[in-house]
Design a protein around this motif. Structure first.
Motif, PDB file in Angstrom:
ATOM      1  N   VAL A 123      16.827  11.953  61.408  1.00 56.00           N
ATOM      2  CA  VAL A 123      15.670  11.190  61.876  1.00 56.00           C
ATOM      3  C   VAL A 123      15.887  10.760  63.322  1.00 56.00           C
ATOM      4  CG1 VAL A 123      14.422   9.009  61.616  1.00 56.00           C
ATOM      5  CG2 VAL A 123      14.887  10.420  59.616  1.00 56.00           C
ATOM      6  N   ARG A 124      17.085  10.283  63.632  1.00 59.32           N
ATOM      7  CA  ARG A 124      17.378   9.838  64.998  1.00 59.32           C
ATOM      8  C   ARG A 124      17.248  10.990  65.992  1.00 59.32           C
ATOM      9  NH1 ARG A 124      17.417   4.562  66.251  1.00 59.32           N
ATOM     10  NH2 ARG A 124      19.049   4.854  67.827  1.00 59.32           N
ATOM     11  N   GLY A 125      17.508  12.209  65.518  1.00 60.40           N
ATOM     12  CA  GLY A 125      17.393  13.383  66.374  1.00 60.40           C
ATOM     13  C   GLY A 125      16.047  14.077  66.271  1.00 60.40           C
ATOM     14  N   TYR A 126      15.079  13.421  65.618  1.00 54.49           N
ATOM     15  CA  TYR A 126      13.717  13.950  65.447  1.00 54.49           C
ATOM     16  C   TYR A 126      13.704  15.283  64.691  1.00 54.49           C
ATOM     17  CZ  TYR A 126      12.619  10.353  68.845  1.00 54.49           C
ATOM     18  OH  TYR A 126      12.506   9.144  69.489  1.00 54.49           O
ATOM     19  N   GLU A 127      14.695  15.493  63.834  1.00 56.06           N
ATOM     20  CA  GLU A 127      14.728  16.689  62.983  1.00 56.06           C
ATOM     21  C   GLU A 127      14.143  16.299  61.616  1.00 56.06           C
ATOM     22  OE1 GLU A 127      17.840  19.737  60.861  1.00 56.06           O
ATOM     23  OE2 GLU A 127      18.628  18.414  62.427  1.00 56.06           O
ATOM     24  N   ILE A 128      12.835  16.112  61.577  1.00 51.94           N
ATOM     25  CA  ILE A 128      12.183  15.514  60.417  1.00 51.94           C
ATOM     26  C   ILE A 128      12.177  16.469  59.216  1.00 51.94           C
ATOM     27  CG2 ILE A 128      10.095  14.389  59.568  1.00 51.94           C
ATOM     28  CD1 ILE A 128      11.621  12.849  61.739  1.00 51.94           C
ATOM     29  N   ASP A 129      11.999  17.756  59.454  1.00 50.59           N
ATOM     30  CA  ASP A 129      12.039  18.710  58.338  1.00 50.59           C
ATOM     31  C   ASP A 129      13.377  18.646  57.622  1.00 50.59           C
ATOM     32  OD1 ASP A 129       9.487  19.557  58.824  1.00 50.59           O
ATOM     33  OD2 ASP A 129      10.072  21.356  59.925  1.00 50.59           O
ATOM     34  N   GLY A 130      14.460  18.635  58.386  1.00 53.76           N
ATOM     35  CA  GLY A 130      15.792  18.545  57.788  1.00 53.76           C
ATOM     36  C   GLY A 130      16.003  17.227  57.076  1.00 53.76           C
ATOM     37  N   ALA A 131      15.481  16.147  57.643  1.00 50.23           N
ATOM     38  CA  ALA A 131      15.623  14.835  57.007  1.00 50.23           C
ATOM     39  C   ALA A 131      14.940  14.823  55.645  1.00 50.23           C
ATOM     40  CB  ALA A 131      15.033  13.749  57.906  1.00 50.23           C
ATOM     41  N   ARG A 132      13.757  15.423  55.562  1.00 48.96           N
ATOM     42  CA  ARG A 132      13.059  15.485  54.272  1.00 48.96           C
ATOM     43  C   ARG A 132      13.909  16.195  53.231  1.00 48.96           C
ATOM     44  NH1 ARG A 132       8.973  18.232  56.667  1.00 48.96           N
ATOM     45  NH2 ARG A 132       7.643  16.959  57.989  1.00 48.96           N
ATOM     46  N   ARG A 133      14.484  17.316  53.615  1.00 49.29           N
ATOM     47  CA  ARG A 133      15.310  18.076  52.660  1.00 49.29           C
ATOM     48  C   ARG A 133      16.521  17.265  52.208  1.00 49.29           C
ATOM     49  NH1 ARG A 133      13.814  22.316  56.242  1.00 49.29           N
ATOM     50  NH2 ARG A 133      15.754  22.089  57.429  1.00 49.29           N
ATOM     51  N   SER A 134      17.173  16.598  53.148  1.00 46.77           N
ATOM     52  CA  SER A 134      18.352  15.787  52.790  1.00 46.77           C
ATOM     53  C   SER A 134      17.971  14.656  51.848  1.00 46.77           C
ATOM     54  CB  SER A 134      18.989  15.211  54.063  1.00 46.77           C
ATOM     55  OG  SER A 134      19.462  16.243  54.900  1.00 46.77           O
ATOM     56  N   LEU A 135      16.850  13.997  52.123  1.00 51.24           N
ATOM     57  CA  LEU A 135      16.441  12.864  51.298  1.00 51.24           C
ATOM     58  C   LEU A 135      16.012  13.294  49.907  1.00 51.24           C
ATOM     59  CD1 LEU A 135      14.505  10.751  53.943  1.00 51.24           C
ATOM     60  CD2 LEU A 135      16.791  10.347  53.001  1.00 51.24           C
ATOM     61  N   LEU A 136      15.344  14.422  49.799  1.00 53.44           N
ATOM     62  CA  LEU A 136      14.951  14.909  48.475  1.00 53.44           C
ATOM     63  C   LEU A 136      16.178  15.267  47.648  1.00 53.44           C
ATOM     64  CD1 LEU A 136      11.826  17.075  49.368  1.00 53.44           C
ATOM     65  CD2 LEU A 136      11.868  14.910  48.092  1.00 53.44           C
ATOM     66  N   ALA A 137      17.210  15.826  48.291  1.00 52.09           N
ATOM     67  CA  ALA A 137      18.455  16.146  47.573  1.00 52.09           C
ATOM     68  C   ALA A 137      19.144  14.865  47.108  1.00 52.09           C
ATOM     69  CB  ALA A 137      19.381  16.956  48.476  1.00 52.09           C
ATOM     70  N   ALA A 138      19.170  13.839  47.977  1.00 58.42           N
ATOM     71  CA  ALA A 138      19.770  12.558  47.582  1.00 58.42           C
ATOM     72  C   ALA A 138      18.974  11.914  46.454  1.00 58.42           C
ATOM     73  CB  ALA A 138      19.841  11.622  48.787  1.00 58.42           C
ATOM     74  N   ALA A 139      17.654  11.970  46.563  1.00 60.48           N
ATOM     75  CA  ALA A 139      16.803  11.371  45.535  1.00 60.48           C
ATOM     76  C   ALA A 139      17.006  12.057  44.192  1.00 60.48           C
ATOM     77  CB  ALA A 139      15.342  11.454  45.952  1.00 60.48           C
ATOM     78  N   GLU A 140      17.215  13.357  44.206  1.00 62.58           N
ATOM     79  CA  GLU A 140      17.425  14.090  42.951  1.00 62.58           C
ATOM     80  C   GLU A 140      18.709  13.632  42.262  1.00 62.58           C
ATOM     81  OE1 GLU A 140      16.451  16.006  39.848  1.00 62.58           O
ATOM     82  OE2 GLU A 140      15.123  16.007  41.597  1.00 62.58           O
ATOM     83  N   ILE A 141      19.738  13.330  43.048  1.00 57.41           N
ATOM     84  CA  ILE A 141      20.977  12.789  42.475  1.00 57.41           C
ATOM     85  C   ILE A 141      20.709  11.422  41.856  1.00 57.41           C
ATOM     86  CG2 ILE A 141      23.293  11.928  43.033  1.00 57.41           C
ATOM     87  CD1 ILE A 141      23.403  14.100  45.229  1.00 57.41           C
ATOM     88  N   GLY A 142      19.958  10.583  42.559  1.00 56.45           N
ATOM     89  CA  GLY A 142      19.621   9.266  42.021  1.00 56.45           C
ATOM     90  C   GLY A 142      18.832   9.361  40.740  1.00 56.45           C
ATOM     91  N   ARG A 143      17.884  10.294  40.708  1.00 56.66           N
ATOM     92  CA  ARG A 143      17.064  10.478  39.504  1.00 56.66           C
ATOM     93  C   ARG A 143      17.931  10.947  38.329  1.00 56.66           C
ATOM     94  NH1 ARG A 143      13.619  13.730  41.560  1.00 56.66           N
ATOM     95  NH2 ARG A 143      12.017  12.178  42.025  1.00 56.66           N
ATOM     96  N   ALA A 144      18.818  11.893  38.589  1.00 54.95           N
ATOM     97  CA  ALA A 144      19.676  12.427  37.529  1.00 54.95           C
ATOM     98  C   ALA A 144      20.608  11.364  36.969  1.00 54.95           C
ATOM     99  CB  ALA A 144      20.488  13.603  38.064  1.00 54.95           C
ATOM    100  N   ARG A 145      21.029  10.430  37.801  1.00 57.85           N
ATOM    101  CA  ARG A 145      21.931   9.356  37.363  1.00 57.85           C
ATOM    102  C   ARG A 145      21.174   8.127  36.868  1.00 57.85           C
ATOM    103  NH1 ARG A 145      27.214   9.450  39.221  1.00 57.85           N
ATOM    104  NH2 ARG A 145      27.202   7.185  39.418  1.00 57.85           N
ATOM    105  N   GLY A 146      19.853   8.124  37.016  1.00 62.19           N
ATOM    106  CA  GLY A 146      19.089   6.938  36.662  1.00 62.19           C
ATOM    107  C   GLY A 146      19.433   5.764  37.552  1.00 62.19           C
ATOM    108  N   ASP A 147      19.744   6.046  38.819  1.00 66.59           N
ATOM    109  CA  ASP A 147      20.208   5.028  39.756  1.00 66.59           C
ATOM    110  C   ASP A 147      19.097   4.698  40.752  1.00 66.59           C
ATOM    111  OD1 ASP A 147      21.471   3.616  41.859  1.00 66.59           O
ATOM    112  OD2 ASP A 147      23.406   4.511  41.361  1.00 66.59           O
ATOM    113  N   GLY A 148      18.414   3.570  40.527  1.00 64.64           N
ATOM    114  CA  GLY A 148      17.321   3.172  41.395  1.00 64.64           C
ATOM    115  C   GLY A 148      17.760   2.842  42.801  1.00 64.64           C
ATOM    116  N   GLU A 149      19.006   2.377  42.970  1.00 62.85           N
ATOM    117  CA  GLU A 149      19.475   2.014  44.302  1.00 62.85           C
ATOM    118  C   GLU A 149      19.628   3.259  45.180  1.00 62.85           C
ATOM    119  OE1 GLU A 149      23.170  -0.294  46.490  1.00 62.85           O
ATOM    120  OE2 GLU A 149      22.589  -0.855  44.452  1.00 62.85           O
TER     121      GLU A 149
END
Length: 217
Positions: free
Chosen positions: A14-40
């Motif tokens: 995000v700081r480097g304005y690479e928004i497409d890459g940021a979306r991909r990274s965040l979706l991968a992190a969110a998928e881990i949170g979802r799989a673990r049932g971890d809201g944080e």
């Protein structure tokens, strides 16, 4: 650990304005949170995009924010206040009837928990919720609060405080006050040396020039 690394990578993207890459990274992190049932994990992934206007991310981020709210404890917390605020901000393309009450709830919770980051984001949500001309007076007060928070050296808070005041004064037709805010924004752009801040300074100056009939400028 992998979710934390993905979230940190997204923040750098995000700081480097690479928004497409940021979306991909965040979706991968969110998928881990979802799989673990971890809201944080979900919450921290969503909040990386705070302050970024991206119409591709906003509907996805809002959905993840709602999911994270359901997974977090219902007690007051800085994360919960920030997520409530983000659900409002991510609806800025199409405000819903309950955006106002939710922005107030986020602001009240942020004030109760006393978290600075949550308060900044809740102020921003409230600013979005009352962005029409009828909300100009309130947005001046919100801008004042943000400027007070920026006195500790937070240039981002100071910038947005001036931008909110600029918008409100413009809607009110207070041209002399608009000119004062433009000068403050330009001074920040010179100091911060950020392309984004420079853009805000240029579009603010252009608005003032147009209002005063300086069309060649």
């Amino acid at each position: 650990e992998r979710a934390a690394l993905l979230t940190d990578r997204a923040r750098a993207q995000v700081r480097g304005y690479e928004i497409d890459g940021a979306r991909r990274s965040l979706l991968a992190a969110a998928e881990i949170g979802r799989a673990r049932g971890d809201g944080e994990i979900l919450a921290r992934a969503v909040l990386v995009m705070d302050g970024v206007s991206d119409f591709l991310w906003d509907p996805v981020g809002r959905s993840l924010a709602v999911e994270a709210l359901a997974a977090l404890p219902t007690a007051d917390s800085d994360l919960r206040a920030r997520l409530l605020a983000e659900t409002v901000v991510m609806e800025s393309w199409r405000m819903t009837p309950d955006s106002g009450p939710r922005s107030i709830a986020a602001l009240e919770m942020a004030e109760r928990v006393g978290d600075r980051g949550a308060l900044v984001e809740a102020l921003r949500a409230r600013q979005f919720a009352c962005s029409g001309p009828e909300g100009a007076e309130e947005r001046l007060a919100l801008g004042d609060r943000l400027l007070a928070l920026g006195l500790d050296g937070d240039d981002d808070a100071t910038l947005w405080g001036h931008l909110w005041r600029f918008d409100a004064y413009a809607q009110m037709g207070e041209i002399a006050a608009v000119a004062t805010e433009v000068a403050a924004i330009e001074a920040l752009a010179a100091r911060m040396r950020s392309p984004l801040v420079r853009w805000h300074a240029m579009r603010s100056r252009a608005t003032l020039d147009a209002a005063q009939g300086r069309f060649a400028a």
